[in-house]
Design a protein around this motif. Structure first.
Motif, PDB file in Angstrom:
ATOM      1  N   SER A 172     -21.589 -15.161 -31.036  1.00 42.94           N
ATOM      2  CA  SER A 172     -20.199 -14.959 -30.590  1.00 42.94           C
ATOM      3  C   SER A 172     -20.182 -14.320 -29.210  1.00 42.94           C
ATOM      4  O   SER A 172     -19.279 -14.594 -28.411  1.00 42.94           O
ATOM      5  N   GLU A 173     -21.191 -13.502 -28.893  1.00 44.22           N
ATOM      6  CA  GLU A 173     -21.257 -12.882 -27.560  1.00 44.22           C
ATOM      7  C   GLU A 173     -21.451 -13.940 -26.476  1.00 44.22           C
ATOM      8  O   GLU A 173     -20.860 -13.847 -25.393  1.00 44.22           O
ATOM      9  N   GLN A 174     -22.241 -14.957 -26.775  1.00 45.62           N
ATOM     10  CA  GLN A 174     -22.453 -16.024 -25.801  1.00 45.62           C
ATOM     11  C   GLN A 174     -21.174 -16.834 -25.589  1.00 45.62           C
ATOM     12  O   GLN A 174     -20.847 -17.194 -24.463  1.00 45.62           O
ATOM     13  N   VAL A 175     -20.464 -17.127 -26.676  1.00 46.59           N
ATOM     14  CA  VAL A 175     -19.215 -17.895 -26.559  1.00 46.59           C
ATOM     15  C   VAL A 175     -18.188 -17.099 -25.754  1.00 46.59           C
ATOM     16  O   VAL A 175     -17.474 -17.655 -24.913  1.00 46.59           O
TER      17      VAL A 175
ATOM     18  N   GLU B  91     -16.781 -20.592 -36.233  1.00 48.94           N
ATOM     19  CA  GLU B  91     -16.819 -19.194 -35.818  1.00 48.94           C
ATOM     20  C   GLU B  91     -18.283 -18.754 -35.813  1.00 48.94           C
ATOM     21  O   GLU B  91     -19.000 -18.901 -36.802  1.00 48.94           O
ATOM     22  N   MET B  92     -18.720 -18.256 -34.683  1.00 53.64           N
ATOM     23  CA  MET B  92     -20.123 -17.878 -34.529  1.00 53.64           C
ATOM     24  C   MET B  92     -20.322 -16.417 -34.902  1.00 53.64           C
ATOM     25  O   MET B  92     -19.473 -15.577 -34.588  1.00 53.64           O
ATOM     26  N   PRO B  93     -21.442 -16.101 -35.556  1.00 55.66           N
ATOM     27  CA  PRO B  93     -21.720 -14.694 -35.880  1.00 55.66           C
ATOM     28  C   PRO B  93     -22.243 -13.962 -34.645  1.00 55.66           C
ATOM     29  O   PRO B  93     -22.724 -14.588 -33.702  1.00 55.66           O
ATOM     30  N   SER B  94     -22.133 -12.653 -34.682  1.00 55.05           N
ATOM     31  CA  SER B  94     -22.747 -11.867 -33.611  1.00 55.05           C
ATOM     32  C   SER B  94     -24.256 -11.904 -33.815  1.00 55.05           C
ATOM     33  O   SER B  94     -24.756 -12.308 -34.866  1.00 55.05           O
ATOM     34  N   GLU B  95     -24.991 -11.457 -32.800  1.00 53.22           N
ATOM     35  CA  GLU B  95     -26.451 -11.447 -32.930  1.00 53.22           C
ATOM     36  C   GLU B  95     -26.886 -10.538 -34.075  1.00 53.22           C
ATOM     37  O   GLU B  95     -27.794 -10.870 -34.827  1.00 53.22           O
ATOM     38  N   ALA B  96     -26.233  -9.390 -34.216  1.00 51.45           N
ATOM     39  CA  ALA B  96     -26.585  -8.453 -35.288  1.00 51.45           C
ATOM     40  C   ALA B  96     -26.310  -9.060 -36.666  1.00 51.45           C
ATOM     41  O   ALA B  96     -27.109  -8.908 -37.589  1.00 51.45           O
TER      42      ALA B  96
END
Length: 181
Positions: free
Chosen positions: A53-56, A120-125
């Motif tokens: 999600s950070e990349q998006v 919906e993308m998850p965060s890296e964590a």
């Protein structure tokens, strides 16, 4: 004669052992229990690019294709028929768990990024936490560097950041075959 006798004993011994084991019903149950405890190893299958999600969130309208590629990586699918979009598909299949499939489509107008659509993308964590073993859930490591950790690395100088311009694409090509035979 001595060699022939040894060969007969060598052949008879496995036959006698097999016959003795076949007649023993308690070993039959034990063999079944051992076979049920042994399971084949199932390989984890990971395909595509994981997009967080950070990349998006880092994508901004009017970014160039190269800037989008720098953030998201090389797309898994680029179509000759749809040159205005890139497909990022990520799949992970693990033994005993439901497969994870995530898709993101990035749209361009010419060379400029316009929008993205997808799951919906998850965060890296969150993604790292989902990879934890079924048996034990370990502590998820911190994925952000502190100011003290970053201060150990010098900031790049402006000349290090500048990248040379790629040579222009060829507009004419030499003939495939020479005229002389």
């Amino acid at each position: 004669m001595h060699i022939q006798a040894r060969c007969r004993v060598a052949l008879a011994l496995p036959i006698l052992v097999t016959a003795a084991l076949a007649g023993c019903s308690s070993l039959n149950g034990a063999a079944h229990n051992v076979a049920s405890m042994v399971t084949p190893y199932k390989v984890e299958v990971v395909q595509g690019n994981f997009v967080s999600s950070e990349q998006v969130e880092a994508l901004q309208p009017n970014m160039s294709r190269q800037q989008v590629r720098d953030i998201l990586g090389t797309p898994l699918v680029t179509s000759v028929f749809h040159g205005d979009r890139w497909e990022y598909i990520f799949t992970i299949k693990r033994a005993g768990l439901e497969p994870q499939v995530r898709k993101l489509t990035v749209f361009f107008e010419g060379d400029l990024f316009t929008r993205s659509e997808g799951d919906e993308m998850p965060s890296e964590a969150e993604f790292v936490a989902s990879l934890g073993s079924k048996k034990s859930q370990g502590k998820v490591p911190v994925l952000e560097a502190t100011d003290a950790q970053l201060s150990r690395f010098p900031a790049p100088q402006p000349e290090e950041l500048a990248q040379p311009e790629p040579p222009p694409a060829a507009t004419s090509y030499p003939p495939l075959e020479s005229g002389a035979y």
